[in-house]
Structure formats: C-alpha cells, structure tokens
Design an enzyme around this catalytic site. Structure first.
Site, short mmCIF file in Angstrom:
data_model
loop_
_atom_site.label_atom_id
_atom_site.label_comp_id
_atom_site.label_asym_id
_atom_site.label_seq_id
_atom_site.Cartn_x
_atom_site.Cartn_y
_atom_site.Cartn_z
N GLY A 20 -1.86 1.22 12.00
CA GLY A 20 -2.53 2.51 11.77
C GLY A 20 -1.67 3.74 11.94
O GLY A 20 -2.20 4.85 11.91
N ASP A 66 2.67 -5.83 16.62
CA ASP A 66 3.26 -6.24 15.34
C ASP A 66 2.21 -7.07 14.63
O ASP A 66 1.75 -8.09 15.14
CB ASP A 66 4.52 -7.06 15.61
N HIS A 118 -0.27 -3.63 0.44
CA HIS A 118 0.47 -3.37 -0.80
C HIS A 118 1.98 -3.28 -0.56
O HIS A 118 2.76 -3.30 -1.52
CB HIS A 118 -0.06 -2.10 -1.49
#
Length: 487
Positions: free
Chosen positions: A290, A339, A360
């Site tokens: 985030g 992670d 993406h």
C-alpha cells in the site's frame, strides 16, 4: 454501407454534444488554443463525454477506411519517429518558448537561439509534429502551440529550465554543454510532461527490443522481471527499480509523472470501489503493498471504525509513519513491514485484502506467489479487492461470453459499427499494457484473465465494481476465498 453508418453516428453525436454544451454553458475546445483545465469542463457532462468519444472513434474509423492502407500502416510503423520528434521538443523546452511567444508564434531560428538547437534540424521535427496537430506552422518556419503540444508545458519560464551555459553567446561554441536542467525541470508541475519524458526515455528505448526478447528462447516464455525488454535495452539483468535506485533524475521524474497520473483519477475513488459502509466496526482491511497508505487514508477518514493495516517494505513504511503523523495521527491504522511474496501474519482475522495496482507490475507466475500467500491467510469469509485497469476487448461481447456472467464484467461498449472499445480513443489503456510488458515483463489483464488467475490461487471473482467518469481507468474486482484447485 459502413461509412454512411459512421457519418450518421458523427452527425447524431455532434448534435447531442452541442446540446449538452449549451445546457451546461460549456464550450467545445479549440484545437489551436493552448490547453487549460476549464477547456475540458464539457466532459463532466456524461452525454457530452460519450458524444465526444463516439465522434472521435467514428472519425478514426473513417480515416482507416479512406486512407490508403500503406499510409495507415506507416502511421504506426513510423510511430517511433513521432516519439523521437516529441522528445526533442519536450527536452529542449520548445513548448515553454512558444507559450511565451504567444499566438503569433516564433520563427524556428528564434526558438533555436533560446534552446541551443540547430534551427534547420529543429524545423524538421516541428513540421513533422505540426502535420499531426502537435504544434502549428502558421507561416513558413513560424510555429506556435496547439492544444496538444501545450500538454507538455511545465508552466515555468523557459529561461528557468534551460541551463545557463556560461554566456549565451558561447552556446554554439559549446556543443557538448548540457542545455537542460533535468533535476528540477519537472518539480512543482502537473506531472504530465514528466510522464511523457519518462515514456520517451526508458520505455521508448526498451520497446525497440520487443522482438529480440520474444525471439530469444531464453526469454520468450519467461516471466522473470529481469528477462524484460528493458533489461535487454539497458544491457543489465536488472529491473527499472534497480536503475532508479541509482539514477536520481530518472527516479524523481518517474515519481512526479506518477503523481500526475494519480491526479487524473477521481478524488478518493477508493471510497466507491466497494460498499465499505456495510462492514462491521472493527473489520480488518489490509492494504497490501500500500505504499505510504494514500489509498487507506480516505478510508480512515470516512470509516473510522475500520482497522486498517498498511503493508510495504521497510523504507516505505518509514515514510508512511511521517505521512500518517502529518495527515491523521489518531487514525486506527497499523503500519507494517511486509514483503507480499512472503507469508502473511497468521494471527489476524482479515476481512478484506486490498491490493491496488500491484499485480500489473508482475507476470502471472509472480502474481500467483502473491495471491497464494493471501489465500493462505484468509478466512472462509475473507474477501479480496483488486483495483486494476481492466483491458476491454476490441470486439463486441454484450453477453459477456458463454457462461461468463460476473456482474459488471462487461464494460460500456461503443455502438456498432464502431470498435467495442472505441478504438484508439481509449488507446492509453493498451499503451499501459505495452509499458508493463517492455519495462517489467508483466501486463494489464482482461477480466477473463483475472478470473482464471484468481481461480487458480483459491479466489473466485464475484463482481466488478465499475467506476464512472471520463478520467477513470481503474476498476475494482471483488473475489471470495474458495478451494485451491488440485493440479
């Protein structure tokens, strides 16, 4: 005949556009007038925005019909020349110089005297771009800005972004001098010029190696980010982030450009990405990868009863601490070093895993690793919310395909005989897909691709929350936890 259908679409859309503009007191922009934000006000009216898209798509399809096919082909084949011309003008501050010259324009010799370029060479680039409505040649060798070229304007005085190389009279005698000030040129700007400068650098160079990457048995089917066109172009087995870690200018420019892209999205768009209000107090929302928590911040403000967890790497979380301390020090938020390729904390009941524009950046094989970790930490009622760009098909698919009935999966489509996705009018989405390929060996995905990818990792897509608005390019995909298929 198709071309008469297209003409009818244009005629009808023009009438609707003029009516919509009359009703809202807005105007259709003038191509020869530099861009300013208010000139786009007409698109706030959905009817006007739709009409403009139909007109543009139909005009492009007519062009494809009536232009000789070899000419149309070379519009694409020669695209790299257009990119090169834009880069020359952008980096040498032509747009800023012409803005200062005003509507009467400036002779190319005078432009060159300010930015140190060769006037004969510069005129060739400008004329090429003027033939595509980027700049305008109003008299022989006299150019001015258009609505399109003005998008590259940093809005700074040209002399502030053209380096002072000793005395201006010595510029010609100092051909090796760096005439630009790249370190600060894009600071405190809207970001679009920075984004264009980035795209005309790393991705532009990487794209030249697409076929070499796809024809090499070692990389053609690899999903490794270091098997990218970028790695081949820069002759290093590394990623864009590795380059940016040691190249301050490129990193700075990229970050400014990304802020410009984010500004194109509706403010607090995350609030309509899901029905957050129905979540019980104390529900845990984990913002995976985030960043500093810019997406979680509006959620914390609007829904203070939610328990937000922002996860990212150590250096990012250190910045996040400062971000939240300044913006909302009393928020119910946990800032956590994590992670996303590693297991999630096992002692937490997660209501929603929120993951925005992470997948993406990665090929399927790496996305699987992320999604599997989230599935392993999910309860039976945990939901996954992906916020990504969903690639529309170029063909009409009104029923969503056989048995493909996910609510919201089919986007609004253009009327026939237009391409369902409005063709090149919506080309930015496909440009982003190519950008992901050449830079990261990754991709944007269709909803069908997401459905297959998620199902293989124990998530089932149940709904697509479509965001309305002309500038919206991100959609949210809701999924529930299911059994992971056995191989």
């Amino acid at each position: 005949m198709t071309f008469r259908q297209l003409l009818a679409l244009i005629t009808d859309a023009v009438e609707k556009l003029e009516s919509a503009c009359d009703s809202t007191g807005t105007a259709i922009p003038d191509l020869h007038t530099p861009f300013y934000p208010e000139s786009e006000a007409f698109r706030a009216n959905p009817a006007a925005a739709e009409s403009a898209s139909v007109i543009s798509a139909a005009a492009l399809q007519l062009e494809a019909i009536f232009t000789p096919p070899h000419v149309s082909l070379y519009h694409i084949v020669a695209g790299h020349f257009k990119s090169a011309a834009v880069r020359v003008c952008l980096e040498s501050s032509v747009t800023e110089i012409l803005r200062e010259a005003g509507p009467d324009g400036l002779h190319v010799k005078d432009i060159a005297s300010k930015n140190g370029q060769d006037p004969r060479k510069l005129s060739r680039f400008l004329r090429y771009l003027a033939s595509n409505h980027v700049y305008r040649e109003i008299k022989p060798d006299v150019f001015t800005n258009t609505r399109i070229s003005s998008m590259m304007d940093t809005l700074k005085p040209s002399q502030d972004i053209i380096a002072q190389c000793a005395l201006s009279s010595l510029i010609v005698a100092m051909p090796k001098c760096d005439y630009s000030s790249p370190e600060t040129k894009h600071d405190n700007t809207l970001g679009l010029a920075a984004l264009a400068s980035h795209h005309l650098d790393e991705p532009f160079k990487a794209s030249a190696y697409a076929w070499e990457t796809l024809s090499d048995p070692a990389t053609v089917k690899s999903g490794d980010p270091t098997a990218s066109c970028f790695a081949r172009a820069f002759n290093a087995k590394e990623t864009l982030w590795d380059l940016h870690a040691r190249d301050q200018h490129r990193s700075r420019r990229f970050n400014i450009g990304m802020r410009g892209i984010q500004a194109l999205q509706p403010i607090d768009a995350i609030l309509t990405a899901y029905d957050w209000a129905k979540l019980p107090a104390g529900s845990v929302v984990v913002d995976v990868g985030g960043g500093v928590g810019s997406e979680s911040l509006p959620l914390a403000r609007e829904f203070p009863a939610l328990h937000l967890v922002v996860q990212d790497l150590h250096s990012v979380i250190e910045d996040a601490k400062k971000f939240w301390k300044n913006d909302m020090p009393n928020a119910r938020v946990t800032l956590e070093v994590q992670d996303f390729f590693t297991p999630q904390p096992a002692d937490r009941d997660v209501t929603i895993f929120l993951i925005k524009q992470i997948l993406h950046d990665w090929s399927d094989e790496y996305c699987v690793k992320v999604l599997i970790q989230l599935r392993a930490a999910a309860r039976s009622d945990t939901k996954l919310l992906l916020v990504e760009s969903l690639m529309p098909f170029a063909c009409h698919d009104p029923e969503g395909g056989n048995a493909f009935t996910i609510p919201g999966s089919v986007p609004h489509e253009a009327p026939a005989p237009l391409l369902a996705n409005y063709g090149a009018v919506n080309e930015l989405a496909y440009s982003s897909d190519m950008d992901m390929f050449v830079l990261f060996n990754s991709q944007e995905r269709t909803i069908r691709h997401f459905d297959e990818l998620l199902l293989s990792t124990g998530w089932k897509v149940t709904k697509v929350h479509r965001q309305d608005g002309e500038g919206t390019y991100l959609q949210s995909v809701e999924a529930i936890a299911v059994d992971i298929p056995k191989l």
